[in-house]
Each structure stands twice: as C-alpha cells, then as structure tokens.
Design a protein around this motif. Structure first.
Motif, PDB file in Angstrom:
ATOM      1  N   GLU A   1      -0.953   2.745  -9.257  1.00  0.00           N
ATOM      2  CA  GLU A   1      -0.683   1.662  -8.602  1.00  0.00           C
ATOM      3  C   GLU A   1       0.620   1.605  -7.519  1.00  0.00           C
ATOM      4  OE1 GLU A   1      -2.134  -2.868  -9.330  1.00  0.00           O
ATOM      5  OE2 GLU A   1      -0.293  -2.615 -10.059  1.00  0.00           O
ATOM      6  N   THR A   2       1.827   1.982  -8.204  1.00  0.00           N
ATOM      7  CA  THR A   2       2.999   2.293  -7.652  1.00  0.00           C
ATOM      8  C   THR A   2       2.850   3.124  -6.341  1.00  0.00           C
ATOM      9  OG1 THR A   2       4.141   1.733  -9.732  1.00  0.00           O
ATOM     10  CG2 THR A   2       5.486   2.499  -7.850  1.00  0.00           C
ATOM     11  N   VAL A   3       2.159   4.252  -6.729  1.00  0.00           N
ATOM     12  CA  VAL A   3       1.938   5.097  -5.463  1.00  0.00           C
ATOM     13  C   VAL A   3       1.139   4.334  -4.425  1.00  0.00           C
ATOM     14  CG1 VAL A   3       0.689   7.301  -5.090  1.00  0.00           C
ATOM     15  CG2 VAL A   3       2.018   7.184  -6.951  1.00  0.00           C
ATOM     16  N   ASP A   4       0.012   3.734  -4.892  1.00  0.00           N
ATOM     17  CA  ASP A   4      -0.756   2.990  -3.878  1.00  0.00           C
ATOM     18  C   ASP A   4       0.298   2.071  -2.704  1.00  0.00           C
ATOM     19  OD1 ASP A   4      -2.947   4.229  -4.629  1.00  0.00           O
ATOM     20  OD2 ASP A   4      -3.657   2.686  -5.842  1.00  0.00           O
ATOM     21  N   PHE A   5       1.293   1.726  -3.493  1.00  0.00           N
ATOM     22  CA  PHE A   5       1.952   0.579  -2.735  1.00  0.00           C
ATOM     23  C   PHE A   5       2.954   1.296  -1.920  1.00  0.00           C
ATOM     24  CE2 PHE A   5       6.229  -1.611  -2.572  1.00  0.00           C
ATOM     25  CZ  PHE A   5       6.014  -2.721  -2.268  1.00  0.00           C
TER      26      PHE A   5
ATOM     27  N   LYS B   1      11.083  12.932  -0.292  1.00  0.00           N
ATOM     28  CA  LYS B   1      11.748  13.940   0.438  1.00  0.00           C
ATOM     29  C   LYS B   1      13.103  13.754  -0.349  1.00  0.00           C
ATOM     30  CE  LYS B   1       9.392  13.632   4.961  1.00  0.00           C
ATOM     31  NZ  LYS B   1       9.527  13.473   6.406  1.00  0.00           N
ATOM     32  N   GLY B   2      13.058  13.749  -1.674  1.00  0.00           N
ATOM     33  CA  GLY B   2      14.405  13.796  -2.352  1.00  0.00           C
ATOM     34  C   GLY B   2      15.451  12.529  -2.684  1.00  0.00           C
ATOM     35  N   LEU B   3      14.493  11.366  -2.069  1.00  0.00           N
ATOM     36  CA  LEU B   3      14.977  10.065  -2.156  1.00  0.00           C
ATOM     37  C   LEU B   3      14.192   9.357  -3.171  1.00  0.00           C
ATOM     38  CD1 LEU B   3      16.919   7.823  -1.039  1.00  0.00           C
ATOM     39  CD2 LEU B   3      15.077   7.260   0.589  1.00  0.00           C
ATOM     40  N   GLU B   4      15.068   8.819  -4.262  1.00  0.00           N
ATOM     41  CA  GLU B   4      14.711   8.116  -5.453  1.00  0.00           C
ATOM     42  C   GLU B   4      14.014   6.789  -4.819  1.00  0.00           C
ATOM     43  OE1 GLU B   4      16.181   5.539  -9.295  1.00  0.00           O
ATOM     44  OE2 GLU B   4      17.293   7.347  -8.783  1.00  0.00           O
ATOM     45  N   LEU B   5      12.823   6.302  -5.302  1.00  0.00           N
ATOM     46  CA  LEU B   5      12.293   5.102  -4.681  1.00  0.00           C
ATOM     47  C   LEU B   5      11.957   4.094  -5.623  1.00  0.00           C
ATOM     48  CD1 LEU B   5       9.667   6.612  -2.299  1.00  0.00           C
ATOM     49  CD2 LEU B   5      11.751   5.864  -1.686  1.00  0.00           C
ATOM     50  N   CYS B   6      11.755   4.151  -6.869  1.00  0.00           N
ATOM     51  CA  CYS B   6      11.553   3.372  -8.072  1.00  0.00           C
ATOM     52  C   CYS B   6      11.876   3.958  -9.473  1.00  0.00           C
ATOM     53  CB  CYS B   6       9.954   2.844  -7.939  1.00  0.00           C
ATOM     54  SG  CYS B   6       8.941   4.358  -8.636  1.00  0.00           S
ATOM     55  N   ASN B   7      11.710   2.846 -10.121  1.00  0.00           N
ATOM     56  CA  ASN B   7      11.882   2.913 -11.503  1.00  0.00           C
ATOM     57  C   ASN B   7      10.966   2.079 -12.379  1.00  0.00           C
ATOM     58  OD1 ASN B   7      13.133   4.004 -14.070  1.00  0.00           O
ATOM     59  ND2 ASN B   7      14.646   2.510 -14.076  1.00  0.00           N
TER      60      ASN B   7
ATOM     61  N   PHE C   1       3.784   2.444   3.013  1.00  0.00           N
ATOM     62  CA  PHE C   1       5.135   2.795   3.997  1.00  0.00           C
ATOM     63  C   PHE C   1       4.978   4.060   4.322  1.00  0.00           C
ATOM     64  CE2 PHE C   1       5.775  -0.936   1.199  1.00  0.00           C
ATOM     65  CZ  PHE C   1       6.421  -1.896   1.922  1.00  0.00           C
ATOM     66  N   VAL C   2       4.742   4.970   3.564  1.00  0.00           N
ATOM     67  CA  VAL C   2       4.862   6.438   3.703  1.00  0.00           C
ATOM     68  C   VAL C   2       3.782   7.185   4.536  1.00  0.00           C
ATOM     69  CG1 VAL C   2       6.752   6.767   1.965  1.00  0.00           C
ATOM     70  CG2 VAL C   2       4.519   7.436   1.546  1.00  0.00           C
ATOM     71  N   GLY C   3       2.650   6.516   4.423  1.00  0.00           N
ATOM     72  CA  GLY C   3       1.285   7.108   4.564  1.00  0.00           C
ATOM     73  C   GLY C   3       0.741   8.051   3.737  1.00  0.00           C
ATOM     74  N   PRO C   4      -0.315   8.518   3.964  1.00  0.00           N
ATOM     75  CA  PRO C   4      -1.088   9.426   2.838  1.00  0.00           C
ATOM     76  C   PRO C   4      -0.699  10.801   2.846  1.00  0.00           C
ATOM     77  CG  PRO C   4      -2.278   9.319   4.847  1.00  0.00           C
ATOM     78  CD  PRO C   4      -1.109   8.402   5.118  1.00  0.00           C
ATOM     79  N   VAL C   5       0.152  11.007   1.737  1.00  0.00           N
ATOM     80  CA  VAL C   5       0.800  12.206   1.565  1.00  0.00           C
ATOM     81  C   VAL C   5       0.818  12.833   0.106  1.00  0.00           C
ATOM     82  CG1 VAL C   5       3.120  11.664   3.235  1.00  0.00           C
ATOM     83  CG2 VAL C   5       3.154  10.972   0.456  1.00  0.00           C
TER      84      VAL C   5
ATOM     85  N   PRO D   1      17.898  17.125  -4.723  1.00  0.00           N
ATOM     86  CA  PRO D   1      17.933  17.787  -3.445  1.00  0.00           C
ATOM     87  C   PRO D   1      17.056  18.774  -2.961  1.00  0.00           C
ATOM     88  CG  PRO D   1      20.453  17.443  -4.217  1.00  0.00           C
ATOM     89  CD  PRO D   1      19.412  17.159  -5.404  1.00  0.00           C
ATOM     90  N   ASN D   2      16.442  19.601  -4.094  1.00  0.00           N
ATOM     91  CA  ASN D   2      15.638  20.500  -3.868  1.00  0.00           C
ATOM     92  C   ASN D   2      14.034  20.215  -4.396  1.00  0.00           C
ATOM     93  OD1 ASN D   2      17.482  22.683  -3.450  1.00  0.00           O
ATOM     94  ND2 ASN D   2      18.280  22.365  -5.276  1.00  0.00           N
ATOM     95  N   LEU D   3      13.852  18.946  -4.609  1.00  0.00           N
ATOM     96  CA  LEU D   3      12.425  18.315  -4.783  1.00  0.00           C
ATOM     97  C   LEU D   3      11.450  18.546  -3.737  1.00  0.00           C
ATOM     98  CD1 LEU D   3      13.030  15.265  -6.814  1.00  0.00           C
ATOM     99  CD2 LEU D   3      12.418  17.261  -7.647  1.00  0.00           C
ATOM    100  N   PRO D   4      10.568  18.933  -3.720  1.00  0.00           N
ATOM    101  CA  PRO D   4       9.557  19.180  -2.544  1.00  0.00           C
ATOM    102  C   PRO D   4       9.377  17.838  -1.765  1.00  0.00           C
ATOM    103  CG  PRO D   4       8.161  19.056  -4.684  1.00  0.00           C
ATOM    104  CD  PRO D   4       9.659  19.258  -4.996  1.00  0.00           C
ATOM    105  N   ASP D   5       8.863  17.948  -0.611  1.00  0.00           N
ATOM    106  CA  ASP D   5       9.071  16.797   0.240  1.00  0.00           C
ATOM    107  C   ASP D   5       7.658  16.011  -0.058  1.00  0.00           C
ATOM    108  OD1 ASP D   5      11.364  17.429   1.388  1.00  0.00           O
ATOM    109  OD2 ASP D   5      10.490  18.330   3.175  1.00  0.00           O
ATOM    110  N   CYS D   6       7.138  15.947  -0.873  1.00  0.00           N
ATOM    111  CA  CYS D   6       5.998  15.042  -1.052  1.00  0.00           C
ATOM    112  C   CYS D   6       6.376  14.038  -1.882  1.00  0.00           C
ATOM    113  CB  CYS D   6       5.052  15.906  -2.199  1.00  0.00           C
ATOM    114  SG  CYS D   6       5.458  16.715  -3.586  1.00  0.00           S
TER     115      CYS D   6
END
Length: 208
Positions: free
Chosen positions: A19-23, A129-135, A27-31, A91-96
């Motif tokens: 559900e969090t991914v759906d939310f 893209k390496g940016l933490e979005l949630c916990n 904003f980021v689109g279907p990635v 910083p080295n996580l994939p851009d997904c």
C-alpha cells in the motif's frame, strides 16, 4: 516538515509495504521496484553480515573506506551500521523504488520481531534514487515484550554512560488495554513533492 502517516488494522507487513508503494507511485509514477532485506543488502554491498559483525569489524571497514567516524563519546554497533548505510550504501542504491526490509531488532524498538527470531524486526524503508521516503512497521502490541525492550535499552545506555530514559507509562497502559494487530507507516510528503517537481532542495517545495 510534512508527513503522511497512517495505520491499518489487520494488515500484514507485506500488505503495508504494497500500500505504501501504491501511495508513493502517485508521485513518482510507475517505476520498477526491488525488495531486499537489510542483512542481504549489507552482505551484497559490503560483504559484512550486519547481524554477525562485531564493533571492531565495522570500525575496520569504515577506516578502510576512509569514512570519518563522528567524534562522539557514545558509539555502538548500530551507530556504525547506520553510518555505513548512510554514507556507503544509500548513495549506491539503484534508481528504482528500493524497499529495504527486516531491520535488526535493535533498530526497530516498536516493531514486531520476525517469528522465531529475536534478531530481526518487521520494519521497512523505501528509497527512490537513494532518497529515503518512508519508515514503516508491523507494530509491536505486546506490552510485556515492549517493556523488556525498554529495560534492555536503558541497561545498554547506563553501561555506556548515558542517561536512562523514562518509560511512557500512559503509552504502556494503552497497550495493556489492547492494541489490535496493525501496521503503520510515515512518508515524507515534502520529499515526494521534490521528486514530483524535480527539485534538489526541500525548501523549494515547502509552502509555509
């Protein structure tokens, strides 16, 4: 900062992630997405098992990588793991959408432990893209286990010369009355807006 936070009754750990991914995809689109456990990620990126490595091993790794260790008086294994994660791995996580799951229990005091394991907790974070979005957590609802964790944490704090933290007895009483099985998450709304509007600074999307 603005957060979007919600809880779901009767939701499993996996359902909360979905559900969090759906939310977030609003904003980021279907990635594309990748799911990996904390332990597997560390082994893949550093060849260190975060559940088995000791303090000395982690310090040696940081020195090898020339990563500066903060000059604070209190350092423990989790401080070093967090430093490696933030400086050397994120910083080295994939851009997904990268979904990091099953953190060490010592880093998830309010999350349920994985069945038959006292080392791993049902906590997740999602990066883009390496940016933490949630916990997020599968919430711990057992007041006896939670009190034991608080006492164990305070024992470690005292041992390391830190001040003991008081236990929130009102919170404990609420748990004793009964918290239904539930999962919850907090998502950085401002960070989602940064991604949606292709901004590099969070101040560019804060409207107040």
């Amino acid at each position: 900062f603005m957060m979007a936070e919600w809880y779901r009754l009767g939701f499993s750990f996996e359902q909360m992630i979905d559900e969090t991914v759906d939310f977030i995809t609003l904003f980021v689109g279907p990635v594309s997405r990748v799911v990996q456990t904390y332990q597997d990620l560390f082994i893949a990126m550093t060849e260190i098992d975060p559940l088995r490595a000791d303090f000395t091993t982690l310090m040696h790794y940081l020195h090898q990588k020339k990563i500066e260790v903060p000059g604070q008086t209190y350092l423990d294994k989790d401080v070093l793991l967090n430093l490696i994660l933030a400086v050397d791995i994120e910083p080295n996580l994939p851009d997904c959408l990268f979904i990091l799951t099953h953190y060490p229990l010592s880093q998830a005091a309010l999350a349920k432990s994985v069945q038959n394991s006292y080392e791993i907790a049902e906590r997740f974070e999602i990066y883009y893209k390496g940016l933490e979005l949630c916990n997020g957590y599968h919430e711990l609802s057992d007041p006896i286990e939670l009190r034991e964790r608080f006492h164990a944490s305070n024992h470690v704090r005292i041992k390391n010369g830190k001040e003991e933290l008081s236990i929130d007895e009102e919170f404990m009483e609420a748990l004793e009355i009964g918290l239904p099985d539930c999962s919850g998450v907090a998502v950085g709304f401002d960070r989602l807006m940064m991604i949606r509007h292709d901004k590099k600074k969070i101040t560019d999307v804060i409207s107040y």
